[in-house]
Design a protein around this motif. Structure first.
Motif, PDB file in Angstrom:
ATOM      1  N   ALA A 249      -2.549  -4.111  -2.312  1.00  0.00           N
ATOM      2  CA  ALA A 249      -1.937  -5.245  -2.110  1.00  0.00           C
ATOM      3  C   ALA A 249      -3.128  -6.522  -2.115  1.00  0.00           C
ATOM      4  CB  ALA A 249      -1.266  -5.582  -0.742  1.00  0.00           C
ATOM      5  N   ALA A 250      -4.281  -5.924  -1.785  1.00  0.00           N
ATOM      6  CA  ALA A 250      -5.447  -6.776  -1.923  1.00  0.00           C
ATOM      7  C   ALA A 250      -5.931  -6.998  -3.247  1.00  0.00           C
ATOM      8  CB  ALA A 250      -6.755  -6.436  -1.002  1.00  0.00           C
ATOM      9  N   ARG A 251      -5.623  -6.212  -4.226  1.00  0.00           N
ATOM     10  CA  ARG A 251      -6.005  -6.317  -5.473  1.00  0.00           C
ATOM     11  C   ARG A 251      -5.020  -7.062  -6.411  1.00  0.00           C
ATOM     12  NH1 ARG A 251      -8.141  -0.399  -6.030  1.00  0.00           N
ATOM     13  NH2 ARG A 251     -10.271  -0.822  -5.338  1.00  0.00           N
ATOM     14  N   SER A 252      -3.803  -7.509  -5.856  1.00  0.00           N
ATOM     15  CA  SER A 252      -2.685  -7.869  -6.579  1.00  0.00           C
ATOM     16  C   SER A 252      -2.434  -9.413  -6.424  1.00  0.00           C
ATOM     17  CB  SER A 252      -1.217  -7.259  -6.275  1.00  0.00           C
ATOM     18  OG  SER A 252      -1.127  -5.729  -6.260  1.00  0.00           O
ATOM     19  N   PRO A 253      -2.078  -9.924  -7.649  1.00  0.00           N
ATOM     20  CA  PRO A 253      -1.607 -11.363  -7.302  1.00  0.00           C
ATOM     21  C   PRO A 253      -0.650 -11.608  -6.598  1.00  0.00           C
ATOM     22  CG  PRO A 253      -1.564 -10.693  -9.565  1.00  0.00           C
ATOM     23  CD  PRO A 253      -2.026  -9.491  -9.033  1.00  0.00           C
ATOM     24  N   PHE A 254      -0.378 -12.631  -5.977  1.00  0.00           N
ATOM     25  CA  PHE A 254       0.726 -12.672  -5.255  1.00  0.00           C
ATOM     26  C   PHE A 254       1.190 -14.080  -4.720  1.00  0.00           C
ATOM     27  CE2 PHE A 254      -2.354 -12.694  -2.092  1.00  0.00           C
ATOM     28  CZ  PHE A 254      -1.991 -13.586  -0.994  1.00  0.00           C
ATOM     29  N   ASP A 255       2.332 -14.479  -4.416  1.00  0.00           N
ATOM     30  CA  ASP A 255       2.554 -15.867  -3.960  1.00  0.00           C
ATOM     31  C   ASP A 255       2.659 -15.375  -2.448  1.00  0.00           C
ATOM     32  OD1 ASP A 255       2.922 -17.284  -6.520  1.00  0.00           O
ATOM     33  OD2 ASP A 255       4.973 -16.322  -6.476  1.00  0.00           O
ATOM     34  N   ARG A 256       3.013 -16.550  -1.625  1.00  0.00           N
ATOM     35  CA  ARG A 256       2.906 -16.625  -0.125  1.00  0.00           C
ATOM     36  C   ARG A 256       3.969 -15.423   0.092  1.00  0.00           C
ATOM     37  NH1 ARG A 256       1.743 -20.995   3.798  1.00  0.00           N
ATOM     38  NH2 ARG A 256       2.864 -20.195   5.864  1.00  0.00           N
ATOM     39  N   VAL A 257       3.610 -14.448   0.889  1.00  0.00           N
ATOM     40  CA  VAL A 257       4.371 -13.471   1.305  1.00  0.00           C
ATOM     41  C   VAL A 257       4.466 -13.273   2.878  1.00  0.00           C
ATOM     42  CG1 VAL A 257       3.795 -12.005  -0.707  1.00  0.00           C
ATOM     43  CG2 VAL A 257       2.498 -11.628   0.919  1.00  0.00           C
ATOM     44  N   THR A 258       3.685 -13.977   3.541  1.00  0.00           N
ATOM     45  CA  THR A 258       3.691 -13.729   5.023  1.00  0.00           C
ATOM     46  C   THR A 258       3.377 -15.196   5.715  1.00  0.00           C
ATOM     47  OG1 THR A 258       2.479 -12.712   6.803  1.00  0.00           O
ATOM     48  CG2 THR A 258       1.235 -13.399   5.006  1.00  0.00           C
TER      49      THR A 258
ATOM     50  N   PHE B   7      -4.916 -12.013   2.488  1.00  0.00           N
ATOM     51  CA  PHE B   7      -6.133 -11.536   2.256  1.00  0.00           C
ATOM     52  C   PHE B   7      -6.723 -11.510   3.692  1.00  0.00           C
ATOM     53  CE2 PHE B   7      -5.276 -13.094  -1.897  1.00  0.00           C
ATOM     54  CZ  PHE B   7      -4.992 -11.742  -2.503  1.00  0.00           C
ATOM     55  N   GLY B   8      -6.554 -12.743   4.328  1.00  0.00           N
ATOM     56  CA  GLY B   8      -7.391 -12.702   5.695  1.00  0.00           C
ATOM     57  C   GLY B   8      -6.565 -11.877   6.606  1.00  0.00           C
TER      58      GLY B   8
ATOM     59  N   VAL C  93      -4.161   2.515   4.201  1.00  0.00           N
ATOM     60  CA  VAL C  93      -5.007   1.780   3.815  1.00  0.00           C
ATOM     61  C   VAL C  93      -5.154   1.467   2.315  1.00  0.00           C
ATOM     62  CG1 VAL C  93      -7.766   2.013   3.389  1.00  0.00           C
ATOM     63  CG2 VAL C  93      -6.879   2.557   5.684  1.00  0.00           C
ATOM     64  N   THR C  94      -4.598   2.757   1.710  1.00  0.00           N
ATOM     65  CA  THR C  94      -4.433   2.668   0.317  1.00  0.00           C
ATOM     66  C   THR C  94      -3.320   1.401  -0.140  1.00  0.00           C
ATOM     67  OG1 THR C  94      -4.824   4.848  -0.154  1.00  0.00           O
ATOM     68  CG2 THR C  94      -3.598   3.905  -1.756  1.00  0.00           C
TER      69      THR C  94
ATOM     70  N   VAL D 123     -11.547   1.925   3.777  1.00  0.00           N
ATOM     71  CA  VAL D 123     -11.408   0.572   4.385  1.00  0.00           C
ATOM     72  C   VAL D 123     -12.247  -0.394   3.656  1.00  0.00           C
ATOM     73  CG1 VAL D 123     -11.892  -0.728   6.499  1.00  0.00           C
ATOM     74  CG2 VAL D 123     -10.676   1.323   6.565  1.00  0.00           C
ATOM     75  N   ARG D 124     -13.545   0.232   3.473  1.00  0.00           N
ATOM     76  CA  ARG D 124     -14.582  -0.623   2.659  1.00  0.00           C
ATOM     77  C   ARG D 124     -14.179  -1.398   1.537  1.00  0.00           C
ATOM     78  NH1 ARG D 124     -17.677  -4.191   4.622  1.00  0.00           N
ATOM     79  NH2 ARG D 124     -16.881  -5.461   3.208  1.00  0.00           N
ATOM     80  N   GLU D 125     -13.407  -0.418   0.610  1.00  0.00           N
ATOM     81  CA  GLU D 125     -12.854  -0.847  -0.670  1.00  0.00           C
ATOM     82  C   GLU D 125     -11.943  -1.771  -0.506  1.00  0.00           C
ATOM     83  OE1 GLU D 125     -10.577   1.477  -4.385  1.00  0.00           O
ATOM     84  OE2 GLU D 125     -11.414   2.818  -2.681  1.00  0.00           O
ATOM     85  N   ALA D 126     -10.798  -1.848   0.493  1.00  0.00           N
ATOM     86  CA  ALA D 126      -9.852  -2.712   0.582  1.00  0.00           C
ATOM     87  C   ALA D 126     -10.695  -3.992   1.168  1.00  0.00           C
ATOM     88  CB  ALA D 126      -8.872  -2.154   1.739  1.00  0.00           C
TER      89      ALA D 126
END
Length: 161
Positions: free
Chosen positions: A35-44, A52-53, A29-30, A70-73
């Motif tokens: 990952a949710a807090r990081s900017p990224f290019d298409r990774v998947t 994010f979805g 979860v951490t 989990v709520r934080e993520a």
């Protein structure tokens, strides 16, 4: 690599009902929160590149209350709608991040929370204009800019001020 391992671990953890080590679950979860807090290019390729979805759906696969982080993520994923192709995540994010109409006159961009700024910034730069059009009534009712041009001006005013 860590995001993929965390995603696989969480997705597989609940399949057969076998108890999962709480420490490993917490680490997974951490990792997804980071990952949710990081900017990224298409990774998947999953979810049409909507990391994010995909993280949200992965975390919702966990039993409720299985991990307090989990709520934080999920909160970190909420305003990130750059790859929201159906519009459902955007509508939910608007509802959750702006639960009541904004005061009149509308607040400045800098007066909004970081999550609210992220959401409006993502909308301002979204490549699918239908997404903004489909959200326009809700944005207008909240006292927020409700066209892509108005959103771009609202966000840009902060960056040039």
């Amino acid at each position: 690599m860590r995001w993929a391992a965390a995603t696989a671990f969480i997705r597989l953890a609940g399949l057969d009902g076998t108890p999962v080590d709480p420490g490993l679950l917490s680490r997974a979860v951490t990792e997804l929160t980071a990952a949710a807090r990081s900017p990224f290019d298409r990774v998947t390729d999953y979810c049409e590149g909507d990391l994010f979805g995909h993280i949200e759906r992965t975390l919702h696969a966990l039993p409720p209350g299985s991990n307090p982080s989990v709520r934080e993520a999920l909160d970190a994923c909420l305003p990130r709608i750059v790859w929201d192709y159906s519009g459902s995540r955007t509508r939910r994010a608007i509802q959750e991040l702006f639960p009541t109409p904004q005061p009149r006159p509308a607040p400045r961009y800098t007066d909004l929370t970081a999550a609210q700024q992220q959401l409006l910034g993502d909308l301002a730069g979204h490549r699918h204009t239908w997404l903004i059009r489909s959200s326009a009534d809700g944005l207008r009712d909240l006292g927020l800019p409700h066209t892509q041009e108005a959103l771009q001006s609202f966000v840009r005013a902060h960056h040039t001020a």
